[in-house]
Design a protein around this motif. Structure first.
Motif, PDB file in Angstrom:
ATOM      1  N   PRO A  85      33.038  42.092  34.096  1.00  0.00           N
ATOM      2  CA  PRO A  85      33.329  43.216  33.199  1.00  0.00           C
ATOM      3  C   PRO A  85      34.109  42.756  31.967  1.00  0.00           C
ATOM      4  O   PRO A  85      34.912  41.823  32.027  1.00  0.00           O
ATOM      5  CB  PRO A  85      34.163  44.164  34.068  1.00  0.00           C
ATOM      6  N   ASP A  86      33.854  43.413  30.863  1.00  0.00           N
ATOM      7  CA  ASP A  86      34.513  43.065  29.605  1.00  0.00           C
ATOM      8  C   ASP A  86      35.940  43.612  29.593  1.00  0.00           C
ATOM      9  O   ASP A  86      36.217  44.690  30.105  1.00  0.00           O
ATOM     10  CB  ASP A  86      33.718  43.653  28.435  1.00  0.00           C
ATOM     11  N   GLY A  87      36.860  42.845  29.024  1.00  0.00           N
ATOM     12  CA  GLY A  87      38.234  43.294  28.850  1.00  0.00           C
ATOM     13  C   GLY A  87      39.172  43.012  30.010  1.00  0.00           C
ATOM     14  O   GLY A  87      40.359  43.313  29.928  1.00  0.00           O
ATOM     15  N   VAL A  88      38.676  42.447  31.084  1.00  0.00           N
ATOM     16  CA  VAL A  88      39.522  42.121  32.233  1.00  0.00           C
ATOM     17  C   VAL A  88      39.966  40.665  32.101  1.00  0.00           C
ATOM     18  O   VAL A  88      39.154  39.785  31.840  1.00  0.00           O
ATOM     19  CB  VAL A  88      38.766  42.321  33.567  1.00  0.00           C
ATOM     20  N   VAL A  89      41.271  40.429  32.279  1.00  0.00           N
ATOM     21  CA  VAL A  89      41.812  39.074  32.194  1.00  0.00           C
ATOM     22  C   VAL A  89      42.006  38.549  33.613  1.00  0.00           C
ATOM     23  O   VAL A  89      42.642  39.196  34.442  1.00  0.00           O
ATOM     24  CB  VAL A  89      43.150  39.058  31.420  1.00  0.00           C
ATOM     25  N   TYR A  90      41.458  37.379  33.867  1.00  0.00           N
ATOM     26  CA  TYR A  90      41.535  36.754  35.191  1.00  0.00           C
ATOM     27  C   TYR A  90      42.556  35.623  35.156  1.00  0.00           C
ATOM     28  O   TYR A  90      42.600  34.842  34.218  1.00  0.00           O
ATOM     29  CB  TYR A  90      40.159  36.213  35.596  1.00  0.00           C
ATOM     30  N   GLN A  91      43.361  35.543  36.213  1.00  0.00           N
ATOM     31  CA  GLN A  91      44.416  34.535  36.307  1.00  0.00           C
ATOM     32  C   GLN A  91      43.942  33.264  37.001  1.00  0.00           C
ATOM     33  O   GLN A  91      44.417  32.178  36.680  1.00  0.00           O
ATOM     34  CB  GLN A  91      45.623  35.099  37.065  1.00  0.00           C
ATOM     35  N   THR A  92      43.041  33.413  37.977  1.00  0.00           N
ATOM     36  CA  THR A  92      42.604  32.262  38.772  1.00  0.00           C
ATOM     37  C   THR A  92      41.095  32.299  38.969  1.00  0.00           C
ATOM     38  O   THR A  92      40.447  33.342  38.799  1.00  0.00           O
ATOM     39  CB  THR A  92      43.263  32.268  40.168  1.00  0.00           C
ATOM     40  N   VAL A  93      40.545  31.182  39.384  1.00  0.00           N
ATOM     41  CA  VAL A  93      39.123  31.101  39.688  1.00  0.00           C
ATOM     42  C   VAL A  93      38.799  31.977  40.898  1.00  0.00           C
ATOM     43  O   VAL A  93      37.738  32.605  40.958  1.00  0.00           O
ATOM     44  CB  VAL A  93      38.717  29.628  39.949  1.00  0.00           C
ATOM     45  N   THR A  94      39.732  32.078  41.827  1.00  0.00           N
ATOM     46  CA  THR A  94      39.516  32.920  43.004  1.00  0.00           C
ATOM     47  C   THR A  94      39.373  34.385  42.619  1.00  0.00           C
ATOM     48  O   THR A  94      38.557  35.108  43.200  1.00  0.00           O
ATOM     49  CB  THR A  94      40.679  32.741  44.004  1.00  0.00           C
ATOM     50  N   GLU A  95      40.134  34.834  41.633  1.00  0.00           N
ATOM     51  CA  GLU A  95      40.002  36.212  41.138  1.00  0.00           C
ATOM     52  C   GLU A  95      38.619  36.435  40.530  1.00  0.00           C
ATOM     53  O   GLU A  95      38.003  37.485  40.721  1.00  0.00           O
ATOM     54  CB  GLU A  95      41.070  36.521  40.089  1.00  0.00           C
TER      55      GLU A  95
END
Length: 119
Positions: free
Chosen positions: A99-109
């Motif tokens: 999804p656009d606009g979501v910031v992910y912290q880790t590869v697992t996320e």
């Protein structure tokens, strides 16, 4: 009074200081000579453990194409990083599904957001 070695001549002292300069200044392999280097594995030796044999974990394979500099990051930053790391088409397609606009912290996320099982 001049400081120096009482066991060697100034020329030998200088030569000895040149030999250890790499180790003293932190230059890697400063003293390594070819004959001191480890030899590669022979034909009768097993392959090194770092080489992939095609049976690696899918999460590990996916994570290989997500650069650490892209995290934390959104879909576009992750896609740019994967392109730089020459990710295969299936990894790029997975990143495009995020999804656009979501910031992910880790590869697992990221993996969980794709609906994949972490194990």
């Amino acid at each position: 009074m001049e400081r120096g070695s009482s066991k060697h001549s100034p020329r030998v002292d200088e030569q000895m200081s040149q030999e250890v300069r790499g180790a003293v200044q932190g230059i890697t392999e400063g003293r390594a000579e070819e004959w001191k280097m480890a030899e590669p594995a022979g034909e009768d030796q097993p392959a090194p453990t770092g080489i992939s044999n095609g049976s690696e974990n899918p999460l590990t394979r996916f994570g290989r194409y997500i650069g650490l500099s892209a995290l934390p990051g959104d879909r576009d930053a992750l896609r740019r990083s994967a392109e730089v790391l020459t990710a295969p088409d299936d990894v790029l397609a997975d990143l495009d599904r995020l999804p656009d606009g979501v910031v992910y912290q880790t590869v697992t996320e990221i993996w969980a957001a794709l609906g994949r099982d972490p194990a």
